[in-house]
Scaffold this motif. Structure first.
Motif, PDB file in Angstrom:
ATOM      1  N   GLN A   1      48.447 -29.385  -5.487  1.00 51.33           N
ATOM      2  CA  GLN A   1      48.050 -28.621  -4.302  1.00 51.33           C
ATOM      3  C   GLN A   1      46.584 -28.896  -3.973  1.00 51.33           C
ATOM      4  N   SER A   2      46.265 -28.841  -2.698  1.00 49.69           N
ATOM      5  CA  SER A   2      44.882 -29.038  -2.278  1.00 49.69           C
ATOM      6  C   SER A   2      44.059 -27.791  -2.585  1.00 49.69           C
ATOM      7  N   ASP A   3      42.750 -27.987  -2.673  1.00 48.97           N
ATOM      8  CA  ASP A   3      41.876 -26.833  -2.891  1.00 48.97           C
ATOM      9  C   ASP A   3      41.992 -25.844  -1.744  1.00 48.97           C
ATOM     10  N   ALA A   4      42.176 -26.346  -0.524  1.00 53.25           N
ATOM     11  CA  ALA A   4      42.285 -25.461   0.635  1.00 53.25           C
ATOM     12  C   ALA A   4      43.502 -24.547   0.510  1.00 53.25           C
ATOM     13  N   ARG A   5      44.631 -25.105   0.066  1.00 46.16           N
ATOM     14  CA  ARG A   5      45.813 -24.268  -0.076  1.00 46.16           C
ATOM     15  C   ARG A   5      45.650 -23.283  -1.218  1.00 46.16           C
ATOM     16  N   LEU A   6      45.039 -23.708  -2.302  1.00 49.79           N
ATOM     17  CA  LEU A   6      44.815 -22.778  -3.406  1.00 49.79           C
ATOM     18  C   LEU A   6      43.876 -21.657  -2.980  1.00 49.79           C
ATOM     19  N   ARG A   7      42.878 -21.974  -2.131  1.00 46.23           N
ATOM     20  CA  ARG A   7      41.980 -20.926  -1.626  1.00 46.23           C
ATOM     21  C   ARG A   7      42.744 -19.923  -0.783  1.00 46.23           C
ATOM     22  N   SER A   8      43.756 -20.381  -0.046  1.00 44.23           N
ATOM     23  CA  SER A   8      44.531 -19.446   0.772  1.00 44.23           C
ATOM     24  C   SER A   8      45.265 -18.445  -0.113  1.00 44.23           C
ATOM     25  N   PHE A   9      45.745 -18.885  -1.275  1.00 47.76           N
ATOM     26  CA  PHE A   9      46.392 -17.965  -2.211  1.00 47.76           C
ATOM     27  C   PHE A   9      45.375 -17.006  -2.827  1.00 47.76           C
ATOM     28  N   ALA A  10      44.173 -17.492  -3.081  1.00 48.24           N
ATOM     29  CA  ALA A  10      43.137 -16.614  -3.613  1.00 48.24           C
ATOM     30  C   ALA A  10      42.788 -15.522  -2.603  1.00 48.24           C
ATOM     31  N   GLU A  11      42.743 -15.870  -1.331  1.00 51.09           N
ATOM     32  CA  GLU A  11      42.453 -14.880  -0.296  1.00 51.09           C
ATOM     33  C   GLU A  11      43.560 -13.826  -0.222  1.00 51.09           C
ATOM     34  N   LEU A  12      44.812 -14.269  -0.322  1.00 51.96           N
ATOM     35  CA  LEU A  12      45.926 -13.319  -0.321  1.00 51.96           C
ATOM     36  C   LEU A  12      45.870 -12.398  -1.540  1.00 51.96           C
ATOM     37  N   ALA A  13      45.592 -12.966  -2.692  1.00 49.30           N
ATOM     38  CA  ALA A  13      45.505 -12.158  -3.915  1.00 49.30           C
ATOM     39  C   ALA A  13      44.329 -11.200  -3.853  1.00 49.30           C
ATOM     40  N   ASP A  14      43.230 -11.641  -3.276  1.00 49.58           N
ATOM     41  CA  ASP A  14      42.057 -10.772  -3.150  1.00 49.58           C
ATOM     42  C   ASP A  14      42.329  -9.608  -2.201  1.00 49.58           C
ATOM     43  N   GLY A  15      43.237  -9.824  -1.246  1.00 48.97           N
ATOM     44  CA  GLY A  15      43.648  -8.718  -0.392  1.00 48.97           C
ATOM     45  C   GLY A  15      44.647  -7.810  -1.079  1.00 48.97           C
ATOM     46  N   ALA A  16      45.458  -8.387  -1.959  1.00 50.69           N
ATOM     47  CA  ALA A  16      46.490  -7.612  -2.641  1.00 50.69           C
ATOM     48  C   ALA A  16      45.910  -6.632  -3.655  1.00 50.69           C
ATOM     49  N   VAL A  17      44.916  -7.053  -4.397  1.00 50.39           N
ATOM     50  CA  VAL A  17      44.406  -6.221  -5.495  1.00 50.39           C
ATOM     51  C   VAL A  17      43.879  -4.874  -5.000  1.00 50.39           C
ATOM     52  N   PRO A  18      42.988  -4.817  -3.996  1.00 50.18           N
ATOM     53  CA  PRO A  18      42.544  -3.496  -3.541  1.00 50.18           C
ATOM     54  C   PRO A  18      43.656  -2.683  -2.887  1.00 50.18           C
ATOM     55  N   ALA A  19      44.630  -3.355  -2.241  1.00 51.98           N
ATOM     56  CA  ALA A  19      45.757  -2.627  -1.647  1.00 51.98           C
ATOM     57  C   ALA A  19      46.574  -1.944  -2.733  1.00 51.98           C
ATOM     58  N   VAL A  20      46.786  -2.617  -3.839  1.00 50.54           N
ATOM     59  CA  VAL A  20      47.533  -2.030  -4.951  1.00 50.54           C
ATOM     60  C   VAL A  20      46.757  -0.876  -5.574  1.00 50.54           C
ATOM     61  N   SER A  21      45.464  -1.074  -5.777  1.00 45.79           N
ATOM     62  CA  SER A  21      44.650  -0.012  -6.371  1.00 45.79           C
ATOM     63  C   SER A  21      44.607   1.225  -5.481  1.00 45.79           C
ATOM     64  N   ALA A  22      44.627   1.028  -4.149  1.00 45.43           N
ATOM     65  CA  ALA A  22      44.618   2.162  -3.228  1.00 45.43           C
ATOM     66  C   ALA A  22      45.887   2.987  -3.347  1.00 45.43           C
ATOM     67  N   ALA A  23      47.009   2.331  -3.653  1.00 42.34           N
ATOM     68  CA  ALA A  23      48.277   3.036  -3.767  1.00 42.34           C
ATOM     69  C   ALA A  23      48.530   3.555  -5.175  1.00 42.34           C
ATOM     70  N   TRP A  24      48.307   2.710  -6.179  1.00 37.11           N
ATOM     71  CA  TRP A  24      48.671   3.019  -7.563  1.00 37.11           C
ATOM     72  C   TRP A  24      47.549   3.668  -8.344  1.00 37.11           C
ATOM     73  N   GLY A  25      46.311   3.349  -8.017  1.00 35.54           N
ATOM     74  CA  GLY A  25      45.164   3.798  -8.794  1.00 35.54           C
ATOM     75  C   GLY A  25      44.491   2.622  -9.478  1.00 35.54           C
ATOM     76  N   THR A  26      43.447   2.875 -10.193  1.00 38.58           N
ATOM     77  CA  THR A  26      42.642   1.810 -10.787  1.00 38.58           C
ATOM     78  C   THR A  26      42.828   1.673 -12.295  1.00 38.58           C
ATOM     79  N   ASP A  27      43.848   2.294 -12.862  1.00 36.48           N
ATOM     80  CA  ASP A  27      44.057   2.207 -14.314  1.00 36.48           C
ATOM     81  C   ASP A  27      44.866   0.957 -14.662  1.00 36.48           C
TER      82      ASP A  27
END
Length: 412
Positions: A177-203
């Motif tokens: 995979q290209s670095d550009a495509r891997l960066r797109s997954f990092a951006e999605l994951a970076d959006g996912a983590v705070p969304a999960v913490s907002a719903a589930w909590g930070t534990d």
């Protein structure tokens, strides 16, 4: 490993020291037994010595990986795998020889590879490996090849050179995979983590590791299953449920073929869904039905998207409008990847709407408490029923009737 048997010898006493033919028949068997014992001990000692020598070679090989020392790695044998794993940030890498099978100057070693990704794994990930070795004229062993043990999934570096992209809350490892495509997954994951913490909590760990192989076949290789089992599945999460804080870390494994067919919202929903599994793993076990674990993950994934039930549950809407409202909550068997695609979609949608109903009627805090209460039961019988009573003050029969009415109201 079998314990070492102890060979006990017997001396010839004075009463056996008689002249003539009687002496030989009595003495020879004892001599033969002693020689056999010595040979057996020598064979075991040789095997133990070879195993220890191989272990030392693998210790040096592991140290070279951690030290990023290409020369030291090559000195232990084939350097074919060094470049593939070099970019992976590792906090630990070690082998433990569990068996050695020799044939002259060649050998096959069964070993356990334990490794930790730096900053992400609280405990080592341990996998079975098979290594072939050769011995030179000086008696030194060297590695000629390494691969996953039989019936064990591949590691990403078995599929090629790993490229690494770091996000604010994520580590993305990819092959082909290209670095550009891997960066797109990092951006999605970076959006996912705070969304999960907002719903589930930070534990929970608050970060995620994403593996992006080159193809569907690569995904299947990592999971140790046929590719047909994951065709059309955008991503899965690995990891031992109910393992607690010290269990080996989860990995979100992406199917790049299916992922490429999704729009931006769909891609974000998938990564948020899988990240939810990472966050909730310690509270998910055999007591947790799939309608709850998958439905909750979908609920978090869709939570901030504004998607309506009609938009997010088209397959279930069709059967509801046809007057075929499900009689019961989805069973675990309905979530099989290799079964009917419509049935699978309806199972996910039904679980999502059950969790959505809880969040609307009892509140998001109660939904989280219900999920945790089911997991605290540890075994399936009575887990859902008990949590429904203690957290939501209802019964399984009433909850199922309410869910069926909710489906009609939302999808009819």
């Amino acid at each position: 490993m079998a314990g070492r048997r102890r060979v006990r010898g017997s001396g010839v006493s004075g009463r056996w020291a008689v002249p003539g033919p009687l002496f030989a028949p009595l003495c020879v068997p004892l001599v033969v037994l002693l020689l056999v014992g010595l040979v057996a001990c020598g064979g075991r000692a040789g095997a133990d010595s070879a195993r220890a020598d191989v272990q030392r070679v693998l210790d040096r090989r592991a140290a070279a990986v951690l030290d990023h020392d290409a020369s030291a790695y090559a000195a232990t044998g084939s350097d074919a795998g060094y470049a593939a794993v070099r970019a992976v940030p590792l906090a630990g890498w070690s082998y433990r020889v569990t068996g050695l099978h020799r044939s002259g100057d060649s050998a096959t070693a069964d070993a356990e590879l334990s490794y930790r990704v730096d900053g992400y794994d609280k405990a080592p990930v341990t996998v079975g490996r098979t290594l072939r070795l050769a011995r030179d004229g000086g008696g030194r062993w060297s590695v000629t090849s390494e691969k996953p043990a039989a019936k064990v999934g591949e590691q990403l570096w078995d599929q090629g050179t790993v490229r690494v992209v770091r996000g604010a809350h994520s580590l993305v490892l990819g092959v082909g995979q290209s670095d550009a495509r891997l960066r797109s997954f990092a951006e999605l994951a970076d959006g996912a983590v705070p969304a999960v913490s907002a719903a589930w909590g930070t534990d929970w760990a608050g970060h995620v590791v994403v593996l992006v192989p080159k193809s569907l076949e690569g995904m299947a290789g990592l999971l140790g299953s046929p590719a047909s089992a994951y065709r059309g599945i955008a991503a899965v999460t690995t990891g031992e449920t109910g393992g607690g804080a010290k269990a080996p870390a989860d990995r979100v494994v992406v199917n790049p073929d299916a992922y490429g067919l999704l729009g931006q919202v769909g891609r974000q929903v998938v990564l948020t869904h899988e990240t939810t599994h990472v966050a909730t793993r310690a509270h998910t076990n055999g007591a947790t039905p799939l309608w709850l674990s998958e439905g909750y993950a979908d609920w978090v994934g869709y939570r901030e998207t504004g998607r309506t039930p009609a938009e997010a549950a088209p397959e279930l809407q069709q059967v509801v409008r046809d007057g075929d409202v499900p009689e019961a909550l989805p069973a675990d068997g309905d979530f099989g990847f290799s079964g009917d695609a419509n049935r699978l979609a309806q199972a996910y949608e039904g679980g999502w709407l059950a969790c959505r109903m809880i969040a609307e009627r009892w509140g998001e805090v109660k939904l989280d408490a219900f999920y945790r209460a089911v997991g605290e039961h540890r075994t399936r019988p009575g887990a859902v029923e008990g949590a429904l009573r203690s957290v939501l003050d209802t019964s399984l029969e009433q909850f199922t009737a309410d869910w069926r009415a909710y489906l009609r109201a939302q999808l009819g």
